[in-house]
Every structure is written in structure tokens, then in C-alpha cells.
Design a protein around this motif. Structure first.
Motif, PDB file in Angstrom:
ATOM      1  N   ALA A 264    -102.065  39.429 -82.019  1.00  0.00           N
ATOM      2  CA  ALA A 264    -103.208  38.770 -81.387  1.00  0.00           C
ATOM      3  C   ALA A 264    -102.838  38.279 -79.989  1.00  0.00           C
ATOM      4  O   ALA A 264    -103.652  38.329 -79.055  1.00  0.00           O
ATOM      5  CB  ALA A 264    -103.688  37.605 -82.256  1.00  0.00           C
ATOM      6  N   VAL A 265    -101.596  37.814 -79.822  1.00  0.00           N
ATOM      7  CA  VAL A 265    -101.135  37.354 -78.510  1.00  0.00           C
ATOM      8  C   VAL A 265    -101.112  38.515 -77.521  1.00  0.00           C
ATOM      9  O   VAL A 265    -101.545  38.382 -76.369  1.00  0.00           O
ATOM     10  CB  VAL A 265     -99.743  36.701 -78.614  1.00  0.00           C
ATOM     11  N   ASP A 266    -100.604  39.684 -77.941  1.00  0.00           N
ATOM     12  CA  ASP A 266    -100.584  40.865 -77.070  1.00  0.00           C
ATOM     13  C   ASP A 266    -101.994  41.220 -76.608  1.00  0.00           C
ATOM     14  O   ASP A 266    -102.236  41.466 -75.415  1.00  0.00           O
ATOM     15  CB  ASP A 266     -99.996  42.066 -77.811  1.00  0.00           C
ATOM     16  N   ARG A 267    -102.908  41.260 -77.561  1.00  0.00           N
ATOM     17  CA  ARG A 267    -104.273  41.659 -77.232  1.00  0.00           C
ATOM     18  C   ARG A 267    -104.953  40.625 -76.334  1.00  0.00           C
ATOM     19  O   ARG A 267    -105.691  40.985 -75.403  1.00  0.00           O
ATOM     20  CB  ARG A 267    -105.072  41.903 -78.511  1.00  0.00           C
ATOM     21  N   MET A 268    -104.693  39.358 -76.584  1.00  0.00           N
ATOM     22  CA  MET A 268    -105.257  38.304 -75.748  1.00  0.00           C
ATOM     23  C   MET A 268    -104.750  38.424 -74.311  1.00  0.00           C
ATOM     24  O   MET A 268    -105.513  38.279 -73.343  1.00  0.00           O
ATOM     25  CB  MET A 268    -104.892  36.936 -76.304  1.00  0.00           C
ATOM     26  N   LEU A 269    -103.449  38.706 -74.136  1.00  0.00           N
ATOM     27  CA  LEU A 269    -102.880  38.829 -72.803  1.00  0.00           C
ATOM     28  C   LEU A 269    -103.513  39.991 -72.044  1.00  0.00           C
ATOM     29  O   LEU A 269    -103.802  39.885 -70.842  1.00  0.00           O
ATOM     30  CB  LEU A 269    -101.364  39.019 -72.895  1.00  0.00           C
ATOM     31  N   LEU A 270    -103.725  41.109 -72.725  1.00  0.00           N
ATOM     32  CA  LEU A 270    -104.351  42.252 -72.070  1.00  0.00           C
ATOM     33  C   LEU A 270    -105.744  41.894 -71.558  1.00  0.00           C
ATOM     34  O   LEU A 270    -106.078  42.130 -70.388  1.00  0.00           O
ATOM     35  CB  LEU A 270    -104.451  43.434 -73.041  1.00  0.00           C
ATOM     36  N   VAL A 271    -106.559  41.321 -72.431  1.00  0.00           N
ATOM     37  CA  VAL A 271    -107.939  40.997 -72.053  1.00  0.00           C
ATOM     38  C   VAL A 271    -107.966  39.935 -70.956  1.00  0.00           C
ATOM     39  O   VAL A 271    -108.719  40.059 -69.978  1.00  0.00           O
ATOM     40  CB  VAL A 271    -108.744  40.533 -73.281  1.00  0.00           C
ATOM     41  N   SER A 272    -107.150  38.904 -71.080  1.00  0.00           N
ATOM     42  CA  SER A 272    -107.190  37.816 -70.106  1.00  0.00           C
ATOM     43  C   SER A 272    -106.749  38.288 -68.730  1.00  0.00           C
ATOM     44  O   SER A 272    -107.370  37.939 -67.713  1.00  0.00           O
ATOM     45  CB  SER A 272    -106.336  36.640 -70.573  1.00  0.00           C
ATOM     46  N   GLU A 273    -105.702  39.103 -68.658  1.00  0.00           N
ATOM     47  CA  GLU A 273    -105.251  39.591 -67.356  1.00  0.00           C
ATOM     48  C   GLU A 273    -106.279  40.511 -66.709  1.00  0.00           C
ATOM     49  O   GLU A 273    -106.566  40.413 -65.511  1.00  0.00           O
ATOM     50  CB  GLU A 273    -103.912  40.316 -67.501  1.00  0.00           C
ATOM     51  N   LEU A 274    -106.834  41.409 -67.485  1.00  0.00           N
ATOM     52  CA  LEU A 274    -107.794  42.357 -66.932  1.00  0.00           C
ATOM     53  C   LEU A 274    -109.079  41.657 -66.501  1.00  0.00           C
ATOM     54  O   LEU A 274    -109.615  41.941 -65.420  1.00  0.00           O
ATOM     55  CB  LEU A 274    -108.098  43.445 -67.966  1.00  0.00           C
ATOM     56  N   ASP A 275    -109.575  40.743 -67.313  1.00  0.00           N
ATOM     57  CA  ASP A 275    -110.815  40.055 -66.961  1.00  0.00           C
ATOM     58  C   ASP A 275    -110.613  39.078 -65.812  1.00  0.00           C
ATOM     59  O   ASP A 275    -111.529  38.865 -64.999  1.00  0.00           O
ATOM     60  CB  ASP A 275    -111.397  39.345 -68.183  1.00  0.00           C
ATOM     61  N   ALA A 276    -109.440  38.473 -65.707  1.00  0.00           N
ATOM     62  CA  ALA A 276    -109.161  37.589 -64.573  1.00  0.00           C
ATOM     63  C   ALA A 276    -109.134  38.394 -63.273  1.00  0.00           C
ATOM     64  O   ALA A 276    -109.641  37.954 -62.232  1.00  0.00           O
ATOM     65  CB  ALA A 276    -107.836  36.859 -64.770  1.00  0.00           C
ATOM     66  N   ALA A 277    -108.545  39.589 -63.318  1.00  0.00           N
ATOM     67  CA  ALA A 277    -108.531  40.450 -62.134  1.00  0.00           C
ATOM     68  C   ALA A 277    -109.950  40.854 -61.744  1.00  0.00           C
ATOM     69  O   ALA A 277    -110.300  40.883 -60.557  1.00  0.00           O
ATOM     70  CB  ALA A 277    -107.674  41.679 -62.400  1.00  0.00           C
ATOM     71  N   MET A 278    -110.783  41.153 -62.733  1.00  0.00           N
ATOM     72  CA  MET A 278    -112.165  41.511 -62.440  1.00  0.00           C
ATOM     73  C   MET A 278    -112.906  40.329 -61.826  1.00  0.00           C
ATOM     74  O   MET A 278    -113.751  40.508 -60.922  1.00  0.00           O
ATOM     75  CB  MET A 278    -112.872  41.981 -63.715  1.00  0.00           C
ATOM     76  N   ALA A 279    -112.606  39.124 -62.271  1.00  0.00           N
ATOM     77  CA  ALA A 279    -113.239  37.933 -61.703  1.00  0.00           C
ATOM     78  C   ALA A 279    -112.889  37.798 -60.221  1.00  0.00           C
ATOM     79  O   ALA A 279    -113.721  37.370 -59.412  1.00  0.00           O
ATOM     80  CB  ALA A 279    -112.799  36.688 -62.461  1.00  0.00           C
TER      81      ALA A 279
END
Length: 369
Positions: A264-279
Motif C-alpha cells: 500500500a505504501v508503494d502504491r501511495m507513493l506512486l499516486v502522490s508523486e504523479l498527482d503532485a507533479a500534475m498539480a
């Protein structure tokens, strides 16, 4: 799945059905010279994405276009790269009666624009044209080549930058020329085997004594660096190309999420990094939409682009590792991971722009050459 749900909603609003149709085609087919991606995008009306509704286009904002480019990158890296050339060419065309008529033709006819602007040579200027022009009765004659050039086989119109000396002027000025793709003297040559984006139609476009009428030339003015007339295209390119590659890394992340790979930590890191970059992309896009196009905005766009580049590097590596297996070598993971490396090779390079950005942060003027 909620990942990229806003982006897919935007895509469905402007190019309805396209995302689903792309999802029905195997990635190996989309990433091949026979890819149907460009035909599907054209059929969905995508050529008019950034063209005003008054001209017959879809009237998407820069922020919405970035969201759609992220979706395209997640479905087909080749399609995203090809569409990015078209979108940025549309944004780079200076206003005027002739170009307004051109954009109307593009939107209503579903025409593709390719560009022969400076790109592709390490360390070279991002502004200095590669084409040569000479005065002839009634217009100009152009020669030279552009490589790489995406959309080389599907383009309907080629736009190009060239240094020309207007009548009555002592010095050459940077000019934009508009050339029908079927003009005598235009030849498309294979660029070579093993291209990373085989469905993007990236080839070499060669011009030999191509005649251009006077009305097909728009002058940007004297420039040694970015000026106001060039800023719109520059900003659009940096944001949209970043969104394309962010989408490629997002395509890998989607596979991780679908298959529940890693923790769950791996998946959370992927989503958070990608969505932060999109922001970050969306933040700069919002500034531009609110009328900001100054040096500070250019600098912010460049910083966001390189932040996205690092994010794509990290997340694509992690996602590929989590997916694992032989797919890393021969399957879709390999296609996406290899494509994700491409952002580093789009202008400007980190090496070439680091000093100008460093001086700008210290209080000096931003000089981009």
C-alpha cells in the motif's frame, strides 16, 4: 478506479469515446508504425482541441489540454508525442487574419500541423532556425531539413521557423512560414530503425527550394532570445510535453494499481508523486490562462518541467520494478519505461538551462537562447 479520473472526465468531454477506443487497441499495435492512434484522434475532432470555438475548434483551455495529453500518454506514448507537436504548433502561431483563417481550416477540416522549429541537436539554440530562405519574386524559397519531425506522414500543413530579411529592413528577423505538406520540394525520409515512438511518424522532413508566397510568412521580429511573440508556444510546449510523459509514467502506475502490485505504501507513493507533479503543471497553466506570460512564468514552467522529469524517472523505475517479470524486457512495461526516458531529450536540456535559471533566481534577467 479513481486514479486520473479528472483527466479522463475532461477527455470524455472534449474527445468523447477516444479514451475507450484507445483502450481497446493493444499497446503493441498503438506503438507500431501501423498505429491507428492518429486516425482515432483526428476522427474525435482532436485537431481542434486548442482552437477557439469561434473558429470551429473545441476551445479547450491549456489546463484541460494538459489533462488530455496526460490521458493520451497513459494510453499511447507515440500518440501523445505526435499530438503534442500539433498542439504546440497551434499555440505558436501568432495572431492575425491569415493565421486565424488557417486555424479555422485546421479545426473544421481536422488537419494536422507539424513544425520545423529548432530541436534535436544537443547544445543547439532552441530558437535558431535550421532552414535557409532567399527572396524570390512574390515570396521566398526555402531549403533545409528538420529531424526528428513527428507527424511527418500525417501532416497536412508544415510550419517552420526561418531567418528572413523583410523588405526595407537591414537585418534578418525570425519568421514563421506556413507550407502545405504536398508542396513541391517537400520530401519525407526515414529517420532510422529502432525509434522509441514508432507510432508518432517521427521522420526527417527535407525541403528543397520550396516556394512560399508572401502571405504565408509571419514575422516575429528581431530576437536573440524568447520574446513575447514566442512565449506562448514555448510555455505550451513545456507544460504539454511534461503532461505527455507524466501520462506515460501514469500508464505504468495504472498497471501497478490494477494488479495490486507492491505494498500500500508503494502504491501511495506512486499516486502522490504523479498527482503532485500534475498539480504543478495545472498551477502554471492556470497562471498562463489568467494572463501571466512574463519571465517569471517561463522560469516556473521550466522548473515544473524538470521536476516532472525527475518524478517520471523515479515513478517509472519503481512501477516497472513492482510489475517485474519478463514484461520488463519484452512487454508493455518495457515500452512504457523506455518511452518515459524521452523527456530528458526535449529542449532545453538541464545542462543548457541551469545557468540561466540560476542567474534568474539570483535576480538577473532570464535569457533563453
Amino acid at each position: 478506479m479513481r486514479f486520473m479520473s479528472r483527466e479522463r472526465e475532461t477527455a470524455e468531454r472534449y474527445v468523447p469515446g477516444l479514451d475507450n477506443k484507445l483502450g481497446e487497441v493493444a499497446l503493441e499495435v498503438l506503438e507500431s508504425p501501423e498505429s491507428p492512434g492518429l486516425s482515432l484522434f483526428r476522427a474525435a475532432g482532436g485537431a481542434g482541441l486548442l482552437i477557439a470555438k469561434e473558429a470551429g475548434g473545441l476551445g479547450a483551455s491549456l489546463l484541460e489540454a494538459a489533462q488530455i495529453h496526460r490521458v493520451l500518454g497513459s494510453r499511447s506514448p507515440s500518440l501523445a508525442i505526435a499530438v503534442n507537436m500539433h498542439s504546440c504548433t497551434v499555440a505558436a502561431i501568432p495572431p492575425g487574419p491569415t493565421t486565424e483563417a488557417l486555424l479555422g481550416m485546421v479545426a473544421q477540416g481536422g488537419l494536422y500541423l507539424a513544425s520545423a522549429f529548432a530541436e534535436g541537436v544537443p547544445g543547439a539554440s532552441v530558437i535558431a532556425p535550421k532552414l535557409r530562405g532567399e527572396r524570390v519574386p512574390g515570396g521566398w524559397k526555402l531549403s533545409g531539413s528538420k529531424k526528428p519531425c513527428s507527424l511527418a506522414r500525417s501532416m497536412d500543413i508544415l510550419t517552420a521557423s526561418v531567418m528572413l530579411r523583410p523588405d526595407g529592413e537591414d537585418e534578418e528577423q525570425l519568421a514563421l512560414v506556413i507550407i502545405p505538406a504536398d508542396s513541391p520540394g517537400i520530401e519525407v525520409r526515414p529517420l532510422g530503425n529502432g525509434l522509441v515512438f514508432p507510432g508518432s511518424e517521427t521522420e526527417e522532413v527535407v525541403l528543397t527550394d520550396v516556394e512560399i508566397p508572401e502571405e504565408s510568412v509571419s514575422f516575429f521580429g528581431k530576437t536573440d532570445s524568447l520574446n513575447a511573440a514566442l512565449t506562448a508556444g514555448w510555455l505550451t510546449f513545456e507544460l504539454l510535453v511534461s503532461a505527455c510523459y507524466l501520462g506515460m509514467a501514469s500508464g505504468l502506475a495504472e498497471r501497478v494499481l490494477d494488479q495490486r502490485r507492491g505494498s500500500a505504501v508503494d502504491r501511495m507513493l506512486l499516486v502522490s508523486e504523479l498527482d503532485a507533479a500534475m498539480a504543478g503543471i495545472e498551477s502554471v497553466a492556470t497562471d498562463i490562462m489568467n494572463g501571466r506570460a512574463d519571465a517569471e512564468t517561463v522560469a516556473r514552467a521550466l522548473h515544473v518541467r524538470f521536476a516532472v522529469q525527475r518524478t517520471v524517472e523515479r515513478t517509472s523505475a519503481l512501477a516497472t520494478e513492482l510489475l517485474g517479470g519478463v514484461g520488463f524486457m519484452v512487454g508493455s512495461s518495457a515500452l512504457y519505461y523506455t518511452a518515459c526516458r524521452g523527456l530528458a531529450f526535449h529542449p532545453p536540456s538541464r545542462v543548457s538551462i541551469a545557468e540561466p535559471l540560476d542567474r534568474f533566481i539570483a535576480g538577473e534577467s532570464l535569457i533563453v537562447t
